[in-house]
Design a protein around this motif. Structure first.
Motif, PDB file in Angstrom:
ATOM      1  N   UNK A 705       0.693  -1.266  -0.004  1.00  0.00           N
ATOM      2  CA  UNK A 705      -0.122  -0.035   0.005  1.00  0.00           C
ATOM      3  C   UNK A 705       0.993   1.189   0.068  1.00  0.00           C
ATOM      4  N   UNK A 706       0.677   2.108  -0.758  1.00  0.00           N
ATOM      5  CA  UNK A 706       1.457   3.454  -1.156  1.00  0.00           C
ATOM      6  C   UNK A 706       0.365   4.453  -0.382  1.00  0.00           C
ATOM      7  N   UNK A 707       1.013   5.474   0.353  1.00  0.00           N
ATOM      8  CA  UNK A 707       0.346   6.635   0.634  1.00  0.00           C
ATOM      9  C   UNK A 707      -0.178   6.703   1.910  1.00  0.00           C
ATOM     10  N   UNK A 708      -0.253   5.588   2.651  1.00  0.00           N
ATOM     11  CA  UNK A 708      -0.752   5.434   4.055  1.00  0.00           C
ATOM     12  C   UNK A 708      -0.119   6.327   5.094  1.00  0.00           C
ATOM     13  N   UNK A 709       1.289   6.622   4.791  1.00  0.00           N
ATOM     14  CA  UNK A 709       1.856   7.376   5.863  1.00  0.00           C
ATOM     15  C   UNK A 709       1.514   9.028   5.851  1.00  0.00           C
ATOM     16  N   UNK A 710       0.727   9.189   4.919  1.00  0.00           N
ATOM     17  CA  UNK A 710       0.187  10.641   4.797  1.00  0.00           C
ATOM     18  C   UNK A 710      -1.317  10.722   5.200  1.00  0.00           C
ATOM     19  N   UNK A 711      -1.577   9.957   6.282  1.00  0.00           N
ATOM     20  CA  UNK A 711      -3.132   9.633   6.631  1.00  0.00           C
ATOM     21  C   UNK A 711      -3.676  11.203   7.067  1.00  0.00           C
ATOM     22  N   UNK A 712      -2.866  12.039   7.722  1.00  0.00           N
ATOM     23  CA  UNK A 712      -3.487  13.320   8.192  1.00  0.00           C
ATOM     24  C   UNK A 712      -3.808  14.439   6.987  1.00  0.00           C
ATOM     25  N   UNK A 713      -3.166  14.042   5.857  1.00  0.00           N
ATOM     26  CA  UNK A 713      -3.223  15.027   4.851  1.00  0.00           C
ATOM     27  C   UNK A 713      -3.927  14.245   3.668  1.00  0.00           C
TER      28      UNK A 713
END
Length: 840
Positions: A705-713
Motif C-alpha cells: 500500500x502506498x500513501x498510508x503514511x500521509x493519513x493526516x493530509x
C-alpha cells in the motif's frame, strides 16, 4: 530456453551451490541471492530480472519451487549474452519540446529564481544598463540588480501551446551557445566561493517584456557616490590616508577574488565597486558586464565609421572612455577593435595578450583617481585632445609616443599631489601603467605596497600571498566574453532572420513539413499555430473515457453511449447503444477476439464486438451485485483474460470477460476506487481514501500500500498512470505524486483544482482537470530523485476529463460540447459534453 545464470550474481545454475528458485512472475534466481535481496515491504520482493513485485514466502527462498526443467536442460556451455535487453519501441513525439538531459537540468535548476521572487522596481530600457529590483525572502526584502542576458522566445497571442515560466527559461538556456552558458556558470561559481564578490543570486524572467535577467546582490552604496569623488576631490586632499588604505586593500582583494576564479574584469570604474553597511567593499559582476557592454557599443560605433582608425582617432576614443569613468587597458582596447575587424596604425606592433595584468592597469587608474580626484582624468583628457589637435594640423602622431607622454603626465600629476611618504606607491602605480602587461606588477604586489603605508613589512610575517593566482593561466576576460557581446549578437541574429524570412519562404514551407516528423519541433509547431482545426459532432454529454484498438478510437460518455471513430480519417463510424446509465469507463481488449468493454454507473458491463460490420447489440452483458454502499463502476482495465473494475463499494473485482463470471473480489480500500492501471504484471488501484494499492496479477493478493503514511493530509486519488518503474498519481487538490520502484520521490502542486486525467509516456507527463488546462511535465531524475519539470500548457475552454497517448497523438476528453481535430500536427484533442475533438 530460460537463462542459465542467476541475474544477480551471474553464476551458472546447478543443483548444489546456485539452485534456481522460481518466483511468482516466472523468472528464476539463485537461492542465496534471493535470501540477500532487500525487502522494502513485508512478504514481497522485487524480481531481479523484471523488477516486478512478487510474493515472498515468510519461510524464505527454500519454500519456492526449484526450476527443475532448467536444471534438466542446462547446457554445460554458457549461452551467449543477450545484448538487447530492451526491445520496447521508442515512442514518437512530434509535438514535444527538445528534451534537456538530467545533468543539464540538475545543473541549472538551482540557479532559476521563481517567477514571483523578484519585484522589478526600476526598469532600464537600455540593454547596457542595470535595472533595480528587490528579492522577496522570508521576513525581509533584499535589493538586487538585474542585467538582461537574452530575450526569451515569446508565445504568440493566438498560440495553443503556452510555455511555462520554468520551461521558457530552460528552453532559452538550451538555445544559448555553450560559451554563453559556461560564462554564466563561472559567474555563479565565483560569487559562491569568493566573499569579496557580490553574490549572483540566479536567473529571473520578466514575462511582461520576455527578457531573461541575471540577478545580483545590490549593496547599499556605490563607490562612485562617495563625496570625495562626486566633488572631484581625492582622498589625499581630505587627509583620508587611512580611508584610502582600507579601500585600496579591499579593491585589490576583490580583484584577487575574481582572479582566483579565473576571471578578468577587462575594464573597471568606480561603479563596479559597492560598499555594505560596515563599509566593506565588493566587486559587482553585473556592473562589470554593463560597463563592458558600453565599451562594446562604442567599439561598434567606431566600426560603423570605418574599418580603420588613425592614431589621433584612437586617442579621442580613449579620452571618451575616460570621460565615462571607464578604465580600459590598451591591450583590451586593441583586442576589442580586432574582434570588430577595425585596423589600427600601431595595433599590430604594440598588441599584447589580455591577461591578469590587464586588471592591474585598470586598478592603477582607479587608485590614482581615488587619491587625487578628477584632476587625473580631466588632465589626461586635456592632454590627449591637445596632442590629437596637433596631429590634425599635419603633424604625424606616434601611438606609442602619445601613450608614453600620457603616462609621464600621470607621473607628474602624482609627484605634484603626493607627499614623499607615497614615493613607493607612486612608483608602483607608475609600473602598473606599463604598456606591456608582463612588465606590470602583480595584484598581490600592489596590495602589499598599499598596506605598507600603515603597516611596516616586519609585521607581515603571517601573510602568505605567494601563488594566490596561477599566472600561467591567462584567465577569462569578461569584457571580451559572451555576456558583453550578447545584445549585439542578438540584434544581428534578429536582423538576419528578418531579411531571410522573405527570401526563404519557400524553404520555410519545406521545413514545416520536415518538422512535422521530428520530436524536437512539436511544441514549436503548436506554439506557432502550424495546424488547422476542423469541427466534428459527437456525444451529447461529457466524455468520460478513451480507448484505442483495432484501428478505432472509442469514447464513452454520460450520454449512455460509446462512440467509435476511425483512426484513418477520424470520422464517426458507429455508436454502441444499450446502457441504461452513464457510461463511466471503456477499455479495449484483444485476446481471442478484439473487444470493446464498457461499464456504467449502474454496475452494467457490456462487451461489444468490433468485427466489421459493427453490431448494434452487445455480445454479452452482466451487472455487479448491488448493496447499500453501491454507486456503480468508476474505473476499468484489462490484463490477459481478466477484466478489472473499480467500484463505489470500495472493491476491485476481477471478471472473466469470456463468460462474465466473477473470479475474485479484492478488498482493502476505504472509499471509492476511482482509477486502475496495469503495468509489469502488477495491478495499481487508486481510491478516494488517498492510497494506492498494488495487487499481484498471478493470485490477486495485495502486494503493498502506498500513501498510508500521509493519513493526516488525505487527498483523493483521481487518476494514476504507471510506466515501467515510474508511478504518477493525480489528486483532487491539484497535486501529483511520483513514485520510482514504489519509493516516494516528490509531490508537486501543478494545477489549480482537481486533476481528473493523467497520462505518462516515457518521461513525458500530461495532466488535465478542473482548471481547464492541459499541462506538460518532463520527468527527469534517477533512482534517488525525480523532478517534474513544467514545460508548458494548452489552455482549453472546458474541464478536462480524459487523456490518452497513442503513436504521437495525445487525445484529450473534455466536458464541453465542442468536437475538433487539428490537422498537420500530431496532437489529438478530444472534447466532450456533446462533442469530441482530435488533431493529426
Amino acid at each position: 530456453m530460460a537463462e542459465s545464470e542467476c541475474p544477480v550474481c551471474l553464476q551458472s545454475y546447478n543443483g548444489e551451490d546456485t539452485i534456481p528458485r522460481v518466483l511468482g512472475c516466472g523468472h528464476s534466481a539463485c537461492e542465496s541471492c534471493l535470501l540477500n535481496l532487500p525487502q522494502k515491504y513485508t512478504l514481497t520482493i522485487r524480481c531481479p530480472a523484471c523488477n516486478v513485485l512478487v510474493k515472498y514466502p515468510p519461510q524464505g527462498p527454500t519454500s519456492l519451487p526449484k526450476n527443475i526443467e532448467l536444471l534438466r536442460l542446462l547446457d554445460p556451455k554458457p549461452p551467449p549474452l543477450n545484448i538487447s535487453r530492451n526491445d520496447r519501441p521508442v515512442p514518437h513525439f512530434d509535438f514535444l519540446p527538445p528534451s534537456c538531459s538530467p545533468d543539464f537540468y540538475s545543473s541549472w535548476k538551482q540557479y532559476i529564481l521563481p517567477n514571483d521572487a523578484v519585484l522589478l522596481l526600476q526598469k532600464s530600457q537600455d540593454e547596457a544598463a542595470v535595472s533595480l529590483g528587490s528579492l522577496k525572502e522570508v521576513g525581509k526584502s533584499q535589493k538586487v540588480s538585474l542585467v538582461k542576458v537574452v530575450s526569451l522566445v515569446s508565445d504568440q497571442a493566438d498560440s495553443v501551446f503556452k510555455y511555462s515560466y520554468f520551461g521558457r527559461i530552460i528552453r532559452c538556456l538550451g538555445d544559448m551557445r555553450v560559451q554563453d552558458r559556461d560564462e554564466l556558470a563561472s559567474l555563479f561559481i565565483a560569487s559562491l566561493y569568493e566573499t569579496k564578490i557580490c553574490r549572483v543570486l540566479g536567473l529571473w524572467a520578466d514575462l511582461e517584456d520576455d527578457c531573461l535577467y541575471l540577478v545580483c546582490q545590490r549593496l547599499n552604496q556605490s563607490l562612485q557616490n562617495l563625496d570625495c569623488l562626486r566633488n572631484g576631490d581625492g582622498l589625499i586632499n581630505n587627509n583620508g590616508l587611512s580611508v584610502f588604505v582600507t579601500m585600496g586593500l579591499e579593491i585589490c582583494e576583490a580583484l584577487l577574488a575574481l582572479s582566483k576564479q579565473g576571471l578578468i574584469a577587462g575594464c573597471l570604474g568606480f561603479s563596479c565597486f559597492t560598499l555594505d553597511d560596515f563599509g566593506h567593499l565588493y566587486v559587482d559582476s553585473n556592473d562589470i558586464i554593463v560597463m563592458g557592454r558600453k565599451v562594446v557599443t562604442s567599439v561598434v560605433q567606431v566600426r560603423c565609421a570605418g574599418r580603420r582608425i588613425k592614431n589621433e582617432q584612437l586617442g579621442v576614443f580613449f579620452s571618451d572612455l575616460l570621460k565615462s569613468n571607464v578604465f580600459l587597458a590598451p591591450e583590451v582596447l586593441f583586442e576589442l577593435l580586432s574582434i570588430e575587424g577595425i585596423g589600427v596604425e600601431c595595433g599590430g606592433e604594440f598588441r599584447y595578450s589580455v591577461e591578469y595584468g590587464s586588471d592591474v592597469w585598470s586598478l592603477a587608474c582607479v587608485l590614482i583617481e581615488l587619491l587625487v580626484g578628477k584632476q587625473f582624468t580631466q588632465g589626461l583628457i586635456d592632454y590627449i585632445h591637445l596632442v590629437s589637435a596637433k596631429a590634425t594640423e599635419g603633424n604625424s602622431l606616434d601611438c606609442f609616443g602619445m601613450y608614453t607622454g600620457w603616462v609621464e603626465k600621470v607621473s607628474s600629476l602624482m609627484e605634484e599631489k603626493l607627499d614623499i611618504e607615497f614615493v613607493c606607491l607612486q612608483q608602483m602605480l607608475y609600473q602598473c601603467l606599463n604598456f606591456d602587461p608582463v612588465s606590470r606588477p602583480l595584484l598581490t604586489d600592489v596590495w602589499k605596497c598599499i598596506r605598507e603605508l600603515i603597516f611596516k613589512p616586519e609585521f607581515d610575517y603571517m601573510i602568505k600571498l605567494d601563488n594566490v593566482v596561477n599566472m600561467e593561466d591567462k584567465g577569462h576576460c569578461l569584457v571580451l566574453g559572451e555576456m558583453c557581446w550578447l545584445p549585439k549578437r542578438n540584434s544581428e541574429t534578429q536582423e538576419k532572420d528578418d531579411l531571410s524570412g522573405v527570401e526563404n519562404s519557400a524553404r520555410a514551407d519545406i521545413d514545416r513539413v520536415e518538422a512535422a516528423s521530428g520530436v524536437h519541433h512539436l511544441v514549436e509547431g503548436i506554439s506557432e499555430k502550424k495546424f488547422k482545426f476542423k469541427d466534428m459532432q459527437g456525444h451529447l454529454d461529457c466524455v468520460t473515457g478513451l480507448a484505442i484498438g483495432g484501428g478505432f478510437l472509442f469514447s464513452s460518455s454520460f450520454d449512455k453511449t460509446v462512440h467509435v471513430w476511425s483512426l484513418q480519417d477520424f470520422s464517426h463510424v458507429h455508436t454502441f447503444k444499450g446502457h441504461d446509465h452513464k457510461v463511466m469507463a471503456v477499455v479495449y481488449v484483444d485476446e481471442e477476439a478484439p473487444l470493446c468493454i464498457s461499464g456504467d454507473s449502474g454496475g452494467g458491463i457490456y462487451v461489444w464486438s468490433i468485427c466489421v460490420p459493427l453490431g448494434q447489440e452487445p455480445l454479452k452483458k452482466w451487472n455487479e451485485l448491488k448493496d447499500w454502499r453501491y454507486s456503480g463502476i468508476h474505473a476499468m482495465t484489462a490484463s490477459g483474460k481478466y477484466l478489472y473494475t473499480g467500484s463505489g463499494d470500495k472493491t476491485i473485482k476481477a471478471w472473466s470477460f469470456l463468460d462474465g463470471t466473477l473470479v475474485c473480489t479484492m478488498n482493502g480500500h476505504k472509499s471509492v476506487v476511482a482509477t486502475l492501471a496495469v503495468c509489469n504484471r502488477v495491478l495499481y488501484s487508486g481510491s478516494w481514501d488517498g492510497t494506492i494499492r498494488l495487487w499481484s496479477l498471478s493470485d490477486h493478493s495485495l502486494l503493498t500500500v502506498l500513501g498510508e503514511d500521509n493519513a493526516r493530509t488525505v487527498s483523493s486519488v483521481l487518476s494514476l498512470s504507471a510506466d515501467q518503474h515510474t508511478l504518477v498519481t493525480s489528486h483532487e487538490n491539484g497535486s501529483i505524486k511520483v513514485w520510482r520502484d514504489d519509493v516516494f520521490m516528490n509531490s508537486t502542486q501543478i494545477h489549480n483544482g482537481s486533476i481528473f486525467a493523467i497520462c505518462i509516456e516515457e518521461k513525458w507527463l500530461f495532466t488535465g482537470g478542473w482548471d481547464q488546462t492541459v499541462k506538460l511535465q518532463e520527468l527527469i531524475g534517477d533512482d534517488f530523485q525525480v523532478d517534474a519539470i513544467p514545460i508548458g500548457s494548452i489552455p482549453c475552454v472546458s474541464v478536462i476529463t480524459a487523456l490518452l497517448y497513442w503513436q504521437g497523438k495525445l487525445f484529450i476528453g473534455y466536458a464541453d460540447r465542442t468536437v475538433k481535430f487539428l490537422l498537420y500536427r500530431t496532437i489529438v484533442i478530444t472534447k466532450s459534453d456533446r462533442n469530441f475533438s482530435w488533431c493529426s
